[in-house]
Motif scaffolding. Structure first.
Motif, mmCIF file in Angstrom:
data_model
loop_
_atom_site.group_PDB
_atom_site.id
_atom_site.type_symbol
_atom_site.label_atom_id
_atom_site.label_comp_id
_atom_site.label_asym_id
_atom_site.label_seq_id
_atom_site.Cartn_x
_atom_site.Cartn_y
_atom_site.Cartn_z
ATOM 1 N N SER A 186 108.358 95.562 -44.975
ATOM 2 C CA SER A 186 108.137 96.672 -44.037
ATOM 3 C C SER A 186 108.687 96.352 -42.649
ATOM 4 N N LEU A 187 108.780 95.054 -42.331
ATOM 5 C CA LEU A 187 109.294 94.637 -41.026
ATOM 6 C C LEU A 187 110.812 94.500 -41.006
ATOM 7 N N SER A 188 111.404 94.417 -42.209
ATOM 8 C CA SER A 188 112.845 94.197 -42.300
ATOM 9 C C SER A 188 113.610 95.508 -42.171
ATOM 10 N N THR A 189 114.585 95.520 -41.294
ATOM 11 C CA THR A 189 115.416 96.714 -41.118
ATOM 12 C C THR A 189 116.609 96.717 -42.069
ATOM 13 N N SER A 190 116.927 95.530 -42.642
ATOM 14 C CA SER A 190 118.090 95.426 -43.528
ATOM 15 C C SER A 190 117.733 95.626 -44.989
ATOM 16 N N ALA A 191 116.430 95.721 -45.286
ATOM 17 C CA ALA A 191 116.006 95.890 -46.676
ATOM 18 C C ALA A 191 116.282 97.310 -47.143
ATOM 19 N N SER A 192 116.822 97.424 -48.344
ATOM 20 C CA SER A 192 117.069 98.733 -48.936
ATOM 21 C C SER A 192 116.473 98.754 -50.335
ATOM 22 N N SER A 193 116.232 99.965 -50.843
ATOM 23 C CA SER A 193 115.639 100.096 -52.176
ATOM 24 C C SER A 193 116.553 99.521 -53.249
ATOM 25 N N VAL A 194 117.876 99.601 -53.010
ATOM 26 C CA VAL A 194 118.835 99.072 -53.980
ATOM 27 C C VAL A 194 118.719 97.550 -54.072
ATOM 28 N N GLN A 195 118.652 96.880 -52.912
ATOM 29 C CA GLN A 195 118.522 95.428 -52.900
ATOM 30 C C GLN A 195 117.234 94.975 -53.571
ATOM 31 N N ILE A 196 116.135 95.665 -53.258
ATOM 32 C CA ILE A 196 114.842 95.295 -53.825
ATOM 33 C C ILE A 196 114.831 95.520 -55.332
ATOM 34 N N ASP A 197 115.399 96.632 -55.779
ATOM 35 C CA ASP A 197 115.451 96.933 -57.211
ATOM 36 C C ASP A 197 116.216 95.854 -57.980
ATOM 37 N N LYS A 198 117.272 95.335 -57.378
ATOM 38 C CA LYS A 198 118.071 94.303 -58.043
ATOM 39 C C LYS A 198 117.244 93.053 -58.320
ATOM 40 N N TYR A 199 116.355 92.726 -57.381
ATOM 41 C CA TYR A 199 115.528 91.530 -57.557
ATOM 42 C C TYR A 199 114.269 91.812 -58.370
ATOM 43 N N LEU A 200 113.842 93.056 -58.394
ATOM 44 C CA LEU A 200 112.688 93.407 -59.209
ATOM 45 C C LEU A 200 113.048 93.504 -60.685
ATOM 46 N N PHE A 201 114.195 94.130 -60.974
ATOM 47 C CA PHE A 201 114.564 94.416 -62.351
ATOM 48 C C PHE A 201 115.756 93.601 -62.860
ATOM 49 N N GLY A 202 116.483 92.969 -61.952
ATOM 50 C CA GLY A 202 117.578 92.101 -62.361
ATOM 51 C C GLY A 202 118.865 92.845 -62.685
ATOM 52 N N THR A 203 119.976 92.183 -62.433
ATOM 53 C CA THR A 203 121.283 92.707 -62.813
ATOM 54 C C THR A 203 122.271 91.559 -62.860
ATOM 55 N N ILE A 204 123.111 91.545 -63.875
ATOM 56 C CA ILE A 204 124.074 90.457 -64.023
ATOM 57 C C ILE A 204 125.093 90.435 -62.889
ATOM 58 N N LEU A 205 125.213 91.553 -62.163
ATOM 59 C CA LEU A 205 126.163 91.603 -61.054
ATOM 60 C C LEU A 205 125.746 90.690 -59.907
ATOM 61 N N LEU A 206 124.476 90.288 -59.880
ATOM 62 C CA LEU A 206 123.981 89.439 -58.806
ATOM 63 C C LEU A 206 124.279 87.960 -59.031
ATOM 64 N N ILE A 207 124.695 87.593 -60.230
ATOM 65 C CA ILE A 207 124.948 86.184 -60.520
ATOM 66 C C ILE A 207 126.239 85.748 -59.828
ATOM 67 N N THR A 208 126.117 84.807 -58.926
ATOM 68 C CA THR A 208 127.292 84.283 -58.226
ATOM 69 C C THR A 208 127.733 82.977 -58.875
ATOM 70 N N GLN A 209 128.941 82.555 -58.553
ATOM 71 C CA GLN A 209 129.457 81.304 -59.094
ATOM 72 C C GLN A 209 128.604 80.118 -58.630
ATOM 73 N N GLN A 210 128.123 80.203 -57.401
ATOM 74 C CA GLN A 210 127.270 79.140 -56.867
ATOM 75 C C GLN A 210 125.984 79.012 -57.684
ATOM 76 N N GLU A 211 125.383 80.154 -58.027
ATOM 77 C CA GLU A 211 124.146 80.141 -58.817
ATOM 78 C C GLU A 211 124.394 79.611 -60.226
ATOM 79 N N VAL A 212 125.565 79.916 -60.781
ATOM 80 C CA VAL A 212 125.917 79.387 -62.102
ATOM 81 C C VAL A 212 125.996 77.864 -62.058
ATOM 82 N N TYR A 213 126.652 77.335 -61.033
ATOM 83 C CA TYR A 213 126.753 75.880 -60.876
ATOM 84 C C TYR A 213 125.372 75.255 -60.708
ATOM 85 N N LEU A 214 124.506 75.921 -59.942
ATOM 86 C CA LEU A 214 123.150 75.418 -59.746
ATOM 87 C C LEU A 214 122.381 75.365 -61.063
ATOM 88 N N LEU A 215 122.528 76.407 -61.870
ATOM 89 C CA LEU A 215 121.845 76.457 -63.164
ATOM 90 C C LEU A 215 122.358 75.376 -64.109
#
Length: 266
Positions: A104-133
């Motif tokens: 509620s305090l964040s001005t940069s938060a959008s429903s699209v960004q929150i939905d991606k983290y709530l429900f997941g999407t393969i489009l969010l997987i970055t190369q860095q995260e793949v290396y970490l995994l």
């Protein structure tokens, strides 16, 4: 399908996860901490909200928050030894409340960004995260190979492990921290609401049909590979949410396995 880089990243990440979640899931179930993953997935939203508020890397902020929460949960579990569910209830409700306040305090938060983290999407997987995994999968497998006997004893009786001089507190904390990091990295794949399913359901399925500790992990890896790869491919062709599709794959495998087992038992 394989010509798309985001699909390649998702599949590689899925394979890496398949070697991590069976080990963690088995340990959590045997230690009666199945809800730990669900709790940390809710707390991880605090990391997302904090990252959006401070305009910081969301992956890093989520990992930091979840690791701290994992350590607090382990400390509270020892504090309320006979009522371990208290720590889970407090952390889950507190995490969600704090996440909502920060969002509620964040001005940069959008429903699209929150939905991606709530429900997941393969489009969010970055190369860095793949290396970490991949790196995390290697670490988890190596640690399991070294400490599997200790983990076996701890999973069934911590008191016996402690009186035997085993580093129970250190290993318990390490399990919680690694579980937290894994959940942070899993969120883009299945989302915070379904992340615990990826940890618990395959492990529960493998336990029901295995005859040994190592066999349960081996079967769990196979189940994870089938569920994750099958879910990603199906979601691509049928245009369904990948996290939900992967979860449904695991549930179908669980139900079919249970029916077959009951049939042979009867």
């Amino acid at each position: 399908m394989l010509q798309y880089q985001f699909i390649q990243r998702a599949l590689i990440a899925g394979v890496a996860l398949s070697f991590i979640t069976p080990i963690l899931g088995l340990l959590l179930i045997l230690r009666r901490q199945s809800l730990l993953s669900d709790t940390l997935s809710h707390v991880s939203l605090v990391g997302v909200a904090l990252g959006l508020l401070l305009k910081f890397n969301l992956t890093v902020s989520t990992i930091i928050v979840v690791v701290i929460a994992s350590m607090l949960l382990e400390s509270m579990r020892r504090m309320y030894r006979n009522f371990s569910e208290v720590s889970i209830a407090v952390m889950m409700s507190g995490g969600m409340a704090l996440a909502l306040v920060l969002l509620s305090l964040s001005t940069s938060a959008s429903s699209v960004q929150i939905d991606k983290y709530l429900f997941g999407t393969i489009l969010l997987i970055t190369q860095q995260e793949v290396y970490l995994l991949i790196g995390l999968a290697v670490i988890v497998v190596i640690l399991y190979a070294i400490y599997h006997r200790i983990l076996y004893v701890m999973s069934f009786n911590e008191d016996t492990a402690h009186t035997s001089g085993l580093p129970v507190q250190f290993i318990s904390m390490a399990i919680s921290v690694i579980n937290g990091i894994v959940i942070s990295l899993m969120m883009p794949i299945v989302g915070a609401l379904l992340v615990s399913a990826l940890v618990v359901i395959p492990a529960a399925t493998s336990i029901s049909i295995s005859k040994s500790f190592n066999q349960a992990i081996g079967i769990g890896i196979v189940i994870n590979l089938i569920g994750i790869i099958g879910g990603i491919i199906s979601s691509f062709y049928f245009d369904t949410p990948p996290g939900a599709t992967i979860t449904l794959f695991f549930i179908v495998i669980f139900v079919v396995t249970s029916l077959i087992k009951n049939q042979f038992t009867d």
